[in-house]
Design a protein around this motif. Sequence first.
Motif, mmCIF file in Angstrom:
data_model
loop_
_atom_site.group_PDB
_atom_site.id
_atom_site.type_symbol
_atom_site.label_atom_id
_atom_site.label_comp_id
_atom_site.label_asym_id
_atom_site.label_seq_id
_atom_site.Cartn_x
_atom_site.Cartn_y
_atom_site.Cartn_z
ATOM 1 N N UNK A 125 -3.060 5.401 -11.246
ATOM 2 C CA UNK A 125 -3.865 4.475 -10.832
ATOM 3 C C UNK A 125 -3.342 3.715 -9.399
ATOM 4 N N UNK A 126 -2.326 3.363 -9.477
ATOM 5 C CA UNK A 126 -1.671 2.703 -8.220
ATOM 6 C C UNK A 126 -1.653 3.804 -7.229
ATOM 7 N N UNK A 127 -1.331 4.772 -7.250
ATOM 8 C CA UNK A 127 -1.155 5.677 -6.396
ATOM 9 C C UNK A 127 -2.770 6.144 -5.864
ATOM 10 N N UNK A 128 -3.658 6.108 -6.478
ATOM 11 C CA UNK A 128 -5.110 6.331 -6.136
ATOM 12 C C UNK A 128 -5.586 4.962 -5.229
ATOM 13 N N UNK A 129 -5.227 3.865 -5.509
ATOM 14 C CA UNK A 129 -5.480 2.785 -4.789
ATOM 15 C C UNK A 129 -4.801 2.708 -3.535
ATOM 16 N N UNK A 130 -3.614 3.300 -3.685
ATOM 17 C CA UNK A 130 -2.976 3.159 -2.264
ATOM 18 C C UNK A 130 -3.524 4.343 -1.337
ATOM 19 N N UNK A 131 -4.038 5.434 -1.757
ATOM 20 C CA UNK A 131 -4.858 6.587 -0.981
ATOM 21 C C UNK A 131 -6.113 5.986 -0.582
ATOM 22 N N UNK A 138 -9.186 -2.789 2.770
ATOM 23 C CA UNK A 138 -9.231 -3.694 1.507
ATOM 24 C C UNK A 138 -10.889 -3.751 1.318
ATOM 25 N N UNK A 139 -11.190 -4.097 0.054
ATOM 26 C CA UNK A 139 -12.833 -4.177 -0.109
ATOM 27 C C UNK A 139 -13.132 -3.975 -1.505
ATOM 28 N N UNK A 140 -14.317 -4.233 -1.831
ATOM 29 C CA UNK A 140 -14.795 -4.303 -3.367
ATOM 30 C C UNK A 140 -14.451 -2.888 -3.774
ATOM 31 N N UNK A 141 -14.437 -1.872 -3.257
ATOM 32 C CA UNK A 141 -14.263 -0.624 -3.881
ATOM 33 C C UNK A 141 -12.693 -0.224 -4.494
ATOM 34 N N UNK A 142 -11.758 -1.166 -3.883
ATOM 35 C CA UNK A 142 -10.544 -1.281 -4.708
ATOM 36 C C UNK A 142 -10.652 -1.807 -6.086
ATOM 37 N N UNK A 143 -11.261 -3.008 -5.854
ATOM 38 C CA UNK A 143 -11.554 -3.666 -7.195
ATOM 39 C C UNK A 143 -12.153 -2.841 -8.213
ATOM 40 N N UNK A 144 -13.292 -2.175 -7.936
ATOM 41 C CA UNK A 144 -14.164 -1.436 -8.722
ATOM 42 C C UNK A 144 -12.951 -0.049 -9.250
ATOM 43 N N UNK A 145 -12.274 0.141 -8.484
ATOM 44 C CA UNK A 145 -11.433 1.565 -8.876
ATOM 45 C C UNK A 145 -10.283 0.905 -9.686
ATOM 46 N N UNK A 176 -4.765 -7.016 -1.034
ATOM 47 C CA UNK A 176 -4.343 -5.678 -1.277
ATOM 48 C C UNK A 176 -3.390 -5.307 -0.209
ATOM 49 N N UNK A 177 -2.615 -6.326 0.580
ATOM 50 C CA UNK A 177 -1.659 -5.871 1.665
ATOM 51 C C UNK A 177 -0.660 -5.139 1.055
ATOM 52 N N UNK A 178 -0.308 -5.325 -0.031
ATOM 53 C CA UNK A 178 0.909 -4.577 -0.603
ATOM 54 C C UNK A 178 0.659 -3.078 -0.764
ATOM 55 N N UNK A 179 -0.482 -2.616 -0.782
ATOM 56 C CA UNK A 179 -0.746 -1.407 -0.730
ATOM 57 C C UNK A 179 -0.465 -0.681 0.599
ATOM 58 N N UNK A 180 -0.597 -1.434 1.736
ATOM 59 C CA UNK A 180 -0.238 -0.694 2.978
ATOM 60 C C UNK A 180 1.118 -0.977 3.339
ATOM 61 N N UNK A 181 1.978 -2.310 3.203
ATOM 62 C CA UNK A 181 3.390 -2.356 3.332
ATOM 63 C C UNK A 181 4.262 -2.305 2.390
ATOM 64 N N UNK A 182 3.797 -1.792 1.197
ATOM 65 C CA UNK A 182 4.818 -1.494 -0.014
ATOM 66 C C UNK A 182 5.741 -2.728 -0.346
ATOM 67 N N UNK A 183 5.135 -3.913 -0.211
ATOM 68 C CA UNK A 183 5.572 -4.973 -0.534
ATOM 69 C C UNK A 183 6.010 -5.240 -1.852
ATOM 70 N N UNK A 184 5.576 -4.352 -2.824
ATOM 71 C CA UNK A 184 5.950 -4.462 -4.220
ATOM 72 C C UNK A 184 7.021 -3.798 -4.553
#
Length: 259
Positions: A125-131, A138-145, A176-184
């Motif tokens: 699911x985390x990989x799907x969120x990144x894609x 960012x947006x509500x679609x990420x929350x729903x996923x 959701x910035x961490x999905x773009x900059x891989x800060x996690x």
Amino acid sequence: MTGPHGLHLHTEGSGPAVLWLHGYTMDSTVWQPLWRLLPGHTHIGVDLPGHGRSAPLTPGLTLPELAAQLADIARETGARRVVALSFGSTSALQLALQEPDLVERLVLAAPTLAGTPNEDSARLRYRQLMMLHRLTGPGEQLADLWMQSPPDIFTGTLRHPALRASLRAVVARHGWAELGNRAMDALTAHRHTPDDLRRITARTLVVVGDEDMPAFVRNGELLRDTLTDARLLTLPETGHLPLLERPETLAPTLAQHLA
């Protein structure tokens, strides 16, 4: 208010201070229903980096560095009690083993150990969120996923529609910035070993739901068997978010443990 290191602190009540650490994509507002059931404490909710009203998560920030930031907050506020949920419990464990003289009471719900195997469905699911983030931003679609099952992070909230709606609102405002900059990446690269965990001296309550994912049930059993002073509490008909799903059930036990 903004505390040390740009971390936002949400404070309520009076009495002995308790530090509260939320789960991934949440913020300190999720604790308010439980705080109302626990008078007699100063509740200090920390918005973790990149969450809520705190400063963004800096790429390269390690788990020991984050624990050092939380230690500064604990010293400044006098908090010697820590309650943490899921992702927040990773930081709480690091804080307690890194500063054993600082944490006297510890509550770990849906305990998450750094470096231990996660659920395959959660990694997927985390990989799907990144894609999706690359496609739409960012947006509500990420929350729903994120709230879909599997993984069964939010499945237990289906029994509690009002809670689910309030959590969806919290997750929907996550940046959701961490999905773009891989800060996690640097945070999740750390590993908790049994020898690390044995450095924790705090009296510890571990809370898991009987319907939580197997990895977190195993984590609870490992902590019970490894820490020097730990008790494991398993809640029936409860999923991955026991502190949020069952606040009325847990409040008396938490009050006794934090006293």
